[in-house]
Write a protein that holds these residues in place. Structure first.
Motif, PDB file in Angstrom:
ATOM      1  N   LEU A 139       0.843  -1.203   0.000  1.00  0.00           N
ATOM      2  CA  LEU A 139       0.000   0.000   0.000  1.00  0.00           C
ATOM      3  C   LEU A 139       0.880   1.256   0.000  1.00  0.00           C
ATOM      4  CD1 LEU A 139      -2.932   1.037   0.368  1.00  0.00           C
ATOM      5  CD2 LEU A 139      -2.512   1.028   2.790  1.00  0.00           C
ATOM      6  N   MET A 142       2.255   1.856  -3.354  1.00  0.00           N
ATOM      7  CA  MET A 142       1.259   2.453  -4.248  1.00  0.00           C
ATOM      8  C   MET A 142       1.027   3.916  -3.919  1.00  0.00           C
ATOM      9  SD  MET A 142      -1.676  -0.397  -4.605  1.00  0.00           S
ATOM     10  CE  MET A 142      -1.126  -2.056  -4.381  1.00  0.00           C
ATOM     11  N   LEU A 143       1.136   4.277  -2.624  1.00  0.00           N
ATOM     12  CA  LEU A 143       0.979   5.676  -2.239  1.00  0.00           C
ATOM     13  C   LEU A 143       2.107   6.526  -2.807  1.00  0.00           C
ATOM     14  CD1 LEU A 143      -0.015   5.801   1.528  1.00  0.00           C
ATOM     15  CD2 LEU A 143      -1.288   6.658  -0.402  1.00  0.00           C
ATOM     16  N   LEU A 215      -5.255  -8.550  -0.358  1.00  0.00           N
ATOM     17  CA  LEU A 215      -5.387  -7.140   0.019  1.00  0.00           C
ATOM     18  C   LEU A 215      -4.738  -6.240  -1.029  1.00  0.00           C
ATOM     19  CD1 LEU A 215      -4.783  -7.287   3.867  1.00  0.00           C
ATOM     20  CD2 LEU A 215      -6.909  -6.843   2.706  1.00  0.00           C
ATOM     21  N   PHE A 219      -6.408  -3.180  -3.209  1.00  0.00           N
ATOM     22  CA  PHE A 219      -5.859  -1.820  -3.280  1.00  0.00           C
ATOM     23  C   PHE A 219      -5.706  -1.376  -4.719  1.00  0.00           C
ATOM     24  CE2 PHE A 219      -3.266  -2.931   0.708  1.00  0.00           C
ATOM     25  CZ  PHE A 219      -4.377  -2.768   1.479  1.00  0.00           C
ATOM     26  N   TYR A 222      -8.973  -0.714  -6.406  1.00  0.00           N
ATOM     27  CA  TYR A 222      -9.605   0.458  -5.803  1.00  0.00           C
ATOM     28  C   TYR A 222      -8.923   1.738  -6.286  1.00  0.00           C
ATOM     29  CZ  TYR A 222     -11.888   3.125  -2.091  1.00  0.00           C
ATOM     30  OH  TYR A 222     -12.644   4.015  -1.392  1.00  0.00           O
ATOM     31  N   ARG A 223      -7.589   1.666  -6.398  1.00  0.00           N
ATOM     32  CA  ARG A 223      -6.808   2.825  -6.852  1.00  0.00           C
ATOM     33  C   ARG A 223      -7.185   3.206  -8.285  1.00  0.00           C
ATOM     34  NH1 ARG A 223      -4.010   7.059  -4.966  1.00  0.00           N
ATOM     35  NH2 ARG A 223      -1.809   7.136  -5.482  1.00  0.00           N
ATOM     36  N   LYS A 224      -7.481   2.142  -9.113  1.00  0.00           N
ATOM     37  CA  LYS A 224      -7.757   2.406 -10.532  1.00  0.00           C
ATOM     38  C   LYS A 224      -9.157   2.954 -10.750  1.00  0.00           C
ATOM     39  CE  LYS A 224      -6.612  -1.560 -12.137  1.00  0.00           C
ATOM     40  NZ  LYS A 224      -6.558  -2.754 -12.945  1.00  0.00           N
ATOM     41  N   ALA A 225     -10.117   2.521  -9.900  1.00  0.00           N
ATOM     42  CA  ALA A 225     -11.522   2.863 -10.148  1.00  0.00           C
ATOM     43  C   ALA A 225     -11.729   4.374 -10.132  1.00  0.00           C
ATOM     44  CB  ALA A 225     -12.397   2.207  -9.087  1.00  0.00           C
ATOM     45  N   GLY A 226     -12.634   4.819 -11.008  1.00  0.00           N
ATOM     46  CA  GLY A 226     -12.839   6.256 -11.156  1.00  0.00           C
ATOM     47  C   GLY A 226     -13.738   6.828 -10.087  1.00  0.00           C
ATOM     48  N   GLY A 227     -13.836   8.147 -10.060  1.00  0.00           N
ATOM     49  CA  GLY A 227     -14.725   8.831  -9.135  1.00  0.00           C
ATOM     50  C   GLY A 227     -15.369   9.998  -9.836  1.00  0.00           C
ATOM     51  N   GLU A 228     -15.837  10.963  -9.038  1.00  0.00           N
ATOM     52  CA  GLU A 228     -16.523  12.102  -9.627  1.00  0.00           C
ATOM     53  C   GLU A 228     -15.582  13.158 -10.159  1.00  0.00           C
ATOM     54  OE1 GLU A 228     -19.299  13.580  -6.808  1.00  0.00           O
ATOM     55  OE2 GLU A 228     -20.619  11.854  -7.000  1.00  0.00           O
ATOM     56  N   GLU A 229     -14.308  13.046  -9.768  1.00  0.00           N
ATOM     57  CA  GLU A 229     -13.348  14.078 -10.180  1.00  0.00           C
ATOM     58  C   GLU A 229     -13.205  14.128 -11.692  1.00  0.00           C
ATOM     59  OE1 GLU A 229      -9.962  14.624  -7.079  1.00  0.00           O
ATOM     60  OE2 GLU A 229     -10.136  12.510  -7.546  1.00  0.00           O
TER      61      GLU A 229
ATOM     62  N   VAL B  70      -6.015   4.703   4.878  1.00  0.00           N
ATOM     63  CA  VAL B  70      -5.649   5.054   3.500  1.00  0.00           C
ATOM     64  C   VAL B  70      -6.816   4.806   2.549  1.00  0.00           C
ATOM     65  CG1 VAL B  70      -4.095   4.503   1.607  1.00  0.00           C
ATOM     66  CG2 VAL B  70      -3.215   4.690   3.903  1.00  0.00           C
ATOM     67  N   ILE B  71      -7.561   3.688   2.774  1.00  0.00           N
ATOM     68  CA  ILE B  71      -8.734   3.397   1.929  1.00  0.00           C
ATOM     69  C   ILE B  71      -9.754   4.535   2.035  1.00  0.00           C
ATOM     70  CG2 ILE B  71     -10.713   1.863   1.698  1.00  0.00           C
ATOM     71  CD1 ILE B  71      -8.538   0.339   0.659  1.00  0.00           C
ATOM     72  N   TRP B  74      -8.451   7.591   0.148  1.00  0.00           N
ATOM     73  CA  TRP B  74      -8.647   7.432  -1.302  1.00  0.00           C
ATOM     74  C   TRP B  74     -10.113   7.642  -1.662  1.00  0.00           C
ATOM     75  CZ3 TRP B  74      -5.366   2.427  -2.511  1.00  0.00           C
ATOM     76  CH2 TRP B  74      -4.023   2.802  -2.622  1.00  0.00           C
ATOM     77  N   GLY B  77     -10.992  11.175  -1.778  1.00  0.00           N
ATOM     78  CA  GLY B  77     -10.551  11.777  -3.033  1.00  0.00           C
ATOM     79  C   GLY B  77     -11.510  11.459  -4.173  1.00  0.00           C
ATOM     80  N   LYS B  78     -12.071  10.214  -4.149  1.00  0.00           N
ATOM     81  CA  LYS B  78     -12.921   9.791  -5.269  1.00  0.00           C
ATOM     82  C   LYS B  78     -14.303  10.422  -5.234  1.00  0.00           C
ATOM     83  CE  LYS B  78     -10.581   5.444  -6.042  1.00  0.00           C
ATOM     84  NZ  LYS B  78      -9.788   5.988  -7.156  1.00  0.00           N
ATOM     85  N   ILE B  79     -14.826  10.711  -4.019  1.00  0.00           N
ATOM     86  CA  ILE B  79     -16.144  11.353  -3.982  1.00  0.00           C
ATOM     87  C   ILE B  79     -16.023  12.857  -4.141  1.00  0.00           C
ATOM     88  CG2 ILE B  79     -17.221   9.553  -2.596  1.00  0.00           C
ATOM     89  CD1 ILE B  79     -16.988  11.400  -0.199  1.00  0.00           C
ATOM     90  N   GLY B  80     -14.827  13.360  -4.340  1.00  0.00           N
ATOM     91  CA  GLY B  80     -14.681  14.780  -4.671  1.00  0.00           C
ATOM     92  C   GLY B  80     -14.445  15.675  -3.482  1.00  0.00           C
TER      93      GLY B  80
END
Lengths: 229, 83
Positions: A139, A142-143, A215, A219, A222-229, B70-71, B74, B77-80
């Protein structure tokens, strides 16, 4: 505001329940039932100096196998859901402090994790804690960098191999000694040595590899998945 | 360890955890709440260590304090950012 009040109310109710329970608690003066048996005959039975590991891996090995299956299905479900989300934009690059630390520490953390895994039958720890420590080192890696290559195929093959090893070790005991997960298919050896305690170290290694790869796989997806940004 | 010292350390850690848990609910910024929850996990790990359960303490420190913090970060960050 309402959310805060509800949250505080839940905390207060839980605290009230806990206080009533603590009031009734008395420290038992002696071990009871099966606990006494474990402490008396545990070391001779399993060859493991660490009785917690003796219980978790040898006496209750089937429960641990079930736990591993639960963890496997949970991580499969999480990764499945995460892969449905489209890949997001690259996260913001780490600060120089994080990047520098992530370049130095992971080696030491992984070494400590491997120590915990391989000495599970001698000192506190075992497969689960050691695997979690190794995963936390990944982890940190990856950070510290945004350009980690995708190793999810490699990770899932390690995971499957480790799970298969656990099951096959169980069947080994079943076919030679007539008992699934029998610990003494390998002689117990002298308690306290690194190579002792039958198949406990091997099972610890399998669990450690499985937890760490599972685990880490969570990680990275989860790191790759997109969000609202 | 001296019994009274053990009791004092346990009760002190417990009170610290309660205060931090309430603080996590009250603080305005999401990032502060996440860090405080990580601190609660770290205190829980200290409590496990005081109660002679070092293996549970290792697991709690690595999963509760490090990985889940950390989860959450992250996820924030993803929810903006802030809510």
């Amino acid at each position: 505001m309402i959310r805060t009040i509800v949250g505080l109310a839940i905390v207060l109710v839980l605290a009230a329940i806990l206080i009533t329970v603590v009031d009734d608690y008395t420290v038992p003066s002696a071990l009871s039932g099966v606990g006494e048996l474990y402490t008396q005959t545990g070391v001779e039975d399993t060859g493991s100096v660490n009785l917690v590991t003796a219980v978790v891996v040898a006496y209750r090995g089937l429960d641990t196998l079930g736990e591993v299956v639960v963890l496997f299905s949970a991580s499969t479900a999480v990764v499945l859901i995460l892969t449905l989300i489209p890949i997001g934009a690259n996260p913001t690059p780490p600060s120089s402090i994080v990047a520098f630390t992530a370049g130095i520490l992971p080696g030491a953390i992984i070494l400590f994790g491997i120590y915990i895994i391989t000495h599970g039958h001698l000192s506190p720890g075992g497969g689960f804690p050691g695997g979690a420590v190794v995963a936390s080192a990944f982890l940190l890696v990856m950070l510290g960098s945004n350009t980690i290559p995708d190793k999810s195929k490699f990770l899932s093959s390690i995971e499957s191999l480790a799970g298969l090893t656990f099951g096959l070790l169980g069947f080994w005991g079943m076919f030679t000694l007539g008992q699934f997960l029998n610990n003494l298919v390998i002689p117990a050896g002298s308690p306290g040595r690194i190579i002792s305690a039958g198949i406990i170290p091997l099972i610890s290694l399998a669990i450690g590899a499985k937890v760490a790869s599972e685990l880490s796989g969570i990680f990275s997806s989860y790191r790759k998945a997109g969000g609202e940004e | 360890m001296n019994m009274s010292l053990f009791a004092a350390a346990s009760i002190g850690t417990g009170i610290m955890m309660i205060v931090a848990a309430v603080a996590a609910l009250i603080v305005k910024k999401l990032i502060s709440a996440i860090i405080i929850v990580g601190f609660v996990s770290l205190s829980a790990s200290l409590l496990f260590l005081l109660m002679d359960a070092p293996d549970v303490a290792i697991t709690e420190a690595s999963i509760g304090a490090a990985i889940s913090t950390v989860i959450f970060l992250w996820g924030r960050g993803k929810i903006g950012g802030e809510q």
